[in-house]
Motif scaffolding. Structure first.
Motif, mmCIF file in Angstrom:
data_model
loop_
_atom_site.group_PDB
_atom_site.id
_atom_site.type_symbol
_atom_site.label_atom_id
_atom_site.label_comp_id
_atom_site.label_asym_id
_atom_site.label_seq_id
_atom_site.Cartn_x
_atom_site.Cartn_y
_atom_site.Cartn_z
ATOM 1 N N TRP A 223 53.903 54.133 66.098
ATOM 2 C CA TRP A 223 55.250 54.224 66.649
ATOM 3 C C TRP A 223 56.162 55.065 65.788
ATOM 4 C CZ3 TRP A 223 59.511 52.546 63.950
ATOM 5 C CH2 TRP A 223 59.261 51.699 62.856
ATOM 6 N N ILE A 224 55.901 55.079 64.479
ATOM 7 C CA ILE A 224 56.717 55.886 63.573
ATOM 8 C C ILE A 224 56.563 57.364 63.897
ATOM 9 C CG2 ILE A 224 57.026 56.562 61.152
ATOM 10 C CD1 ILE A 224 56.185 53.751 60.350
ATOM 11 N N ASP B 153 59.762 59.459 65.154
ATOM 12 C CA ASP B 153 60.268 60.508 64.276
ATOM 13 C C ASP B 153 60.033 61.903 64.843
ATOM 14 O OD1 ASP B 153 61.013 58.459 62.693
ATOM 15 O OD2 ASP B 153 59.590 58.849 61.068
ATOM 16 N N ALA B 154 59.016 62.057 65.653
ATOM 17 C CA ALA B 154 58.812 63.348 66.323
ATOM 18 C C ALA B 154 59.953 63.626 67.299
ATOM 19 C CB ALA B 154 57.473 63.364 67.045
ATOM 20 N N ALA B 155 60.369 62.592 68.047
ATOM 21 C CA ALA B 155 61.493 62.761 68.969
ATOM 22 C C ALA B 155 62.772 63.097 68.204
ATOM 23 C CB ALA B 155 61.683 61.484 69.791
ATOM 24 N N ARG C 54 63.862 65.918 54.740
ATOM 25 C CA ARG C 54 63.965 65.383 53.370
ATOM 26 C C ARG C 54 63.986 63.864 53.394
ATOM 27 N NH1 ARG C 54 67.637 69.721 52.504
ATOM 28 N NH2 ARG C 54 69.415 68.330 52.888
ATOM 29 N N TRP C 55 64.733 63.289 54.339
ATOM 30 C CA TRP C 55 64.805 61.831 54.453
ATOM 31 C C TRP C 55 63.442 61.244 54.790
ATOM 32 C CZ3 TRP C 55 66.115 59.084 59.503
ATOM 33 C CH2 TRP C 55 66.175 57.714 59.318
ATOM 34 N N ARG C 56 62.739 61.839 55.773
ATOM 35 C CA ARG C 56 61.451 61.290 56.170
ATOM 36 C C ARG C 56 60.410 61.473 55.072
ATOM 37 N NH1 ARG C 56 62.899 57.801 58.104
ATOM 38 N NH2 ARG C 56 60.956 57.244 59.136
ATOM 39 N N VAL D 236 51.002 61.736 57.769
ATOM 40 C CA VAL D 236 51.950 61.257 58.774
ATOM 41 C C VAL D 236 53.020 62.315 59.033
ATOM 42 C CG1 VAL D 236 53.702 59.511 59.279
ATOM 43 C CG2 VAL D 236 51.552 58.842 58.189
ATOM 44 N N LEU D 237 53.546 62.909 57.973
ATOM 45 C CA LEU D 237 54.561 63.943 58.138
ATOM 46 C C LEU D 237 54.013 65.136 58.909
ATOM 47 C CD1 LEU D 237 57.388 64.986 57.523
ATOM 48 C CD2 LEU D 237 56.523 65.879 55.345
#
Length: 473
Positions: A382-383, A387-389, A405-407, A420-421
């Motif tokens: 789900w992450i 986060d993609a959206a 930077r935050w992610r 994941v990134l």
């Protein structure tokens, strides 16, 4: 006694180079040890906060010096047999005249750093801003009374330095109490700091003064002479004990460094309508107000054009006006964004990526709730979709750099954080590469729905953030 003769004979005058030098040293060194002059004067500037900062180092010193000087003067009155030489004069008037220089020294120790700080920051104080100064000056008078009586019952050569050192130590030590809590709040050295836009509540500054005044009144009653000394002494003692008990009971309900304060008093300057954007007037970045509003409006328009369902707020207000713990939560009509904090970090081109990023987090909502924090053992399916959206929307408003930077920082707790990134970026690029605006918008909505479907059910009592990522986060 004339003023000149009174000053010449007072210990406050010949000790002035010592306590005056200590005040100057603490002001120019201690108050600027962590923050340079440029950082202090650059903002955010709030008179009540600057007064509190200036006084913090000097409460204990002022009380200790006052008690020491008053003890010396009280001993001199006894040694010179003033009461035998002038039996008809009121004792309180003679003592008040003799203690005036000691009180003046204590007041000067409190006033000088406050005046220098206000001149340095070019601020005009309001009556509420100087409440802690008034409290301190009142407590100085109470210590003068106690010191004078001490000088009458103990040798001044010993009692004056010992009393001054003991007072200084006792006041400073009070800030270390955690059980009980009330000494932290009633010692006369305010344990609570004020943030930008805050004032001390009346109880915070009133209770320490009442305790000091009640104790001083009881001490003076036991020293007084007259036909009804015993009833007066008993009454004053009972009043002092009642004041201490009631004040301690009230202050025990306050937290560590968490006395009552009143927030939201800083003036604001606003621009435009729908949304009306307001920034702290003395926050240090209000000159960028027009640019900040342009960033807000432009970001909202870009999201709407991209097909994001955005509810335009009526007001966007500066989060600088409240500390995070007291700030109202954002609603659909009023957003609280870090406008001043981000405006100060504007790029060389004048653009403010942090404002666009804050608008993004407040604009994009999901049909489900997500955890406020992510743990290293959390499932990542789900992450990735969520986060993609968000990354796709971040590209829309040109806020992808602060978002990534935050992610990246949050993904560092995962063993496969870089993987994941990479998946988040890959999915966002896939959405951006779709040929038509309708397809890109549909992909965005599908990605949000997929994130919610894959979101594990929250356990009872679990904490989650609803809807928007929130200006509050």
């Amino acid at each position: 006694m004339k003023l000149r003769a009174l000053l010449r004979s007072s210990a406050a005058l010949w000790t002035a180079p010592v306590w005056g030098g200590i005040v100057a040293f603490y002001f120019f060194y201690a108050l600027h040890f962590e923050d340079s002059y440029e950082e202090v004067t650059g903002g955010p500037l709030w008179a009540a906060q600057q007064v509190a900062i200036a006084l913090n180092y000097f409460y204990a010193f002022a009380y200790g010096i006052t008690l020491g000087l008053a003890t010396w003067e009280g001993g001199r009155l006894k040694q010179d047999r003033v009461w035998d030489l002038a039996p008809s004069r009121a004792r309180w008037r003679v003592a008040g005249q003799a203690l005036a220089p000691a009180v003046g020294a204590g007041w000067a120790i409190l006033l000088l750093p406050v005046l220098m700080r206000l001149v340095e920051t070019r601020l005009l104080p309001t009556p509420a801003a100087v409440l802690p100064l008034v409290m301190g000056m009142g407590i100085v008078c109470a210590y003068a009374v106690v010191g004078s009586v001490l000088g009458h019952i103990a040798p001044r050569a010993i009692a004056a330095p010992v009393g001054a050192a003991a007072t200084y130590y006792m006041i400073n030590k009070s800030s270390a109490y955690s059980d009980p809590l009330w000494p932290r709040h009633l010692s006369g050295q305010l344990d609570t700091s004020v943030a930008f836009g805050e004032h001390y509540s009346p109880a915070t500054v009133l209770l320490p003064f009442l305790v000091a005044a009640a104790v001083a009144a009881a001490v003076a009653a036991w020293w007084s002479r007259g036909p009804r000394r015993l009833p007066l002494r008993l009454l004053a003692t009972a009043a002092a004990l009642a004041t201490l008990v009631l004040s301690a009971r009230t202050a025990s309900g306050w937290g560590i460094a968490d006395g009552p304060v009143s927030a939201g008093h800083a003036p604001v300057r606003c621009a435009g309508e729908a949304p009306r954007v307001c920034m702290a007037e003395t926050g240090g970045a209000v000159e960028r107000l027009d640019g900040v509003r342009s960033e807000v409006v432009e970001s909202l328009e870009k999201l709407e054009v991209a097909g994001v369902d955005v509810t335009v707020p009526s007001t966007v207000t500066d989060g600088q006006l409240y500390r995070p713990s007291t700030r109202p939560r954002s609603t659909t009509s009023i957003w609280w964004l870090p406008l001043t904090a981000q405006a100060e970090a504007a790029g060389a081109d004048g653009r403010i990526a942090g404002i666009r990023y804050a608008v993004l987090l407040s604009s994009v909502t999901f049909p489900c709730s997500f955890p406020t924090t992510i743990t290293s053992d959390a499932p990542t399916a789900w992450i990735i979709n969520r986060d993609a959206a968000l990354l796709w929307a971040a590209y829309v408003v040109d806020a992808q750099d602060p978002y990534l930077r935050w992610r990246t920082d949050e993904y560092a707790q995962f063993a496969n954080g870089p993987e994941v990134l990479a998946k988040v970026r890959e999915r966002a690029e896939k959405g951006r590469a779709l040929p038509t605006a309708a397809q890109r918008t549909a992909w965005f909505e599908q990605e949000k729905a997929k994130a919610c479907r894959q979101m594990p059910k929250q356990p009872a009592g679990g904490h989650a953030a609803t809807g928007s990522q929130g200006a509050d986060s």
